[in-house]
Scaffold this motif. Structure first.
Motif, PDB file in Angstrom:
ATOM      1  N   ALA A   1       0.791  -1.223   0.000  1.00 44.45           N
ATOM      2  CA  ALA A   1       0.000   0.000   0.000  1.00 44.45           C
ATOM      3  C   ALA A   1       0.825   1.276   0.000  1.00 44.45           C
ATOM      4  O   ALA A   1       0.750   2.078  -0.935  1.00 44.45           O
ATOM      5  N   ALA A   2       1.602   1.493   1.073  1.00 52.41           N
ATOM      6  CA  ALA A   2       2.355   2.734   1.185  1.00 52.41           C
ATOM      7  C   ALA A   2       3.339   2.890   0.036  1.00 52.41           C
ATOM      8  O   ALA A   2       3.583   3.998  -0.443  1.00 52.41           O
ATOM      9  N   ASP A   3       3.902   1.779  -0.416  1.00 49.12           N
ATOM     10  CA  ASP A   3       4.859   1.801  -1.533  1.00 49.12           C
ATOM     11  C   ASP A   3       4.216   2.371  -2.791  1.00 49.12           C
ATOM     12  O   ASP A   3       4.790   3.228  -3.472  1.00 49.12           O
ATOM     13  N   LEU A   4       3.003   1.911  -3.102  1.00 48.95           N
ATOM     14  CA  LEU A   4       2.317   2.371  -4.307  1.00 48.95           C
ATOM     15  C   LEU A   4       1.925   3.842  -4.215  1.00 48.95           C
ATOM     16  O   LEU A   4       2.076   4.599  -5.185  1.00 48.95           O
ATOM     17  N   ILE A   5       1.418   4.245  -3.055  1.00 55.02           N
ATOM     18  CA  ILE A   5       1.039   5.639  -2.868  1.00 55.02           C
ATOM     19  C   ILE A   5       2.263   6.545  -3.014  1.00 55.02           C
ATOM     20  O   ILE A   5       2.204   7.610  -3.619  1.00 55.02           O
TER      21      ILE A   5
END
Length: 225
Positions: free
Chosen positions: A33-37
């Motif tokens: 999640a955080a990686d994609l954002i």
């Protein structure tokens, strides 16, 4: 964000906001999640460096509704700061507000994540048993502080990783964006003061921190087309 990406993010966040979502399911969402954002934010920054008109410095005001308005301010400040925005807490008559400054794409990311994380935090606090010797309000304030700390840390790490993977020249782009945001804040608030740290008496910080490590931050790869 494009309409397509916004739709995907909102679908995923709706899943994370569902009270039936288990901690294990939230952890599964979190991995990417955080990686994609963060990668999305870096992509928008690099595009704006080539085409300045695609992403401009702006601002918006977010009303902090009770209960725990000041604690929600901490969550919003943590999210906004991790995503290269600046926040100014203001007292306006009978309400607290946060004045956010940043590039349009970063403000959009911050507000979308904050809105979802508020719902996730509400479910988490409701599920966390308050020890009989604790004041319920104090416990929940400290719970939300721990949650906010964990979320902000995860976002900062993801942003740093995405910038490093994009190459050394990305740092210069991001530093320039931060300077431009700081300049806008100084224009609007030339006499801005730093607030004193809050002292929290409750014992819920550790539980809140653990919940923050599991909170979904908007990963998009978990959504089918």
């Amino acid at each position: 964000m494009s309409d397509q990406i916004l739709a995907k993010v909102r679908k995923l966040l709706a899943k994370a906001e569902d009270p039936a979502c288990t901690p294990a399911e939230a952890e599964a969402f979190t991995a990417k999640a955080a990686d994609l954002i963060a990668k999305y934010g870096v992509d928008r920054a690099l595009l704006a460096a080539r085409e300045p008109g695609t992403d401009l410095v702006g601002d918006r005001v977010v009303v902090l509704h009770p209960p725990y308005a000041l604690d929600k301010a901490g969550l919003l400040a943590g999210v906004a700061g991790a995503l290269r925005c600046r926040s100014v807490r203001r007292r306006e008559r009978d309400a607290w507000t946060m004045h956010l400054f940043g590039f349009g794409s970063d403000l959009e990311r911050a507000e979308l994540l904050y809105t979802s994380l508020l719902v996730q935090a509400a479910h988490g606090m409701a599920a966390a048993p308050v020890p009989p010797w604790e004041n319920a309000a104090a416990f929940r304030r400290s719970w939300l502080a721990g949650f906010s700390t964990a979320v902000a840390g995860r976002l900062r790490q993801a942003e740093a990783t995405a910038a490093a993977e994009a190459g050394a020249s990305t740092d210069l782009v991001l530093v320039d964006r931060s300077h431009r945001v700081e300049a806008r804040v100084s224009e609007v608030y030339p006499r801005l003061r730093t607030a004193s740290p809050r002292r929290l008496a409750g014992g819920g910080m550790r539980q809140g921190y653990v919940a923050g490590t599991r909170a979904d931050l908007g990963g998009m790869s978990s959504i089918s087309e």
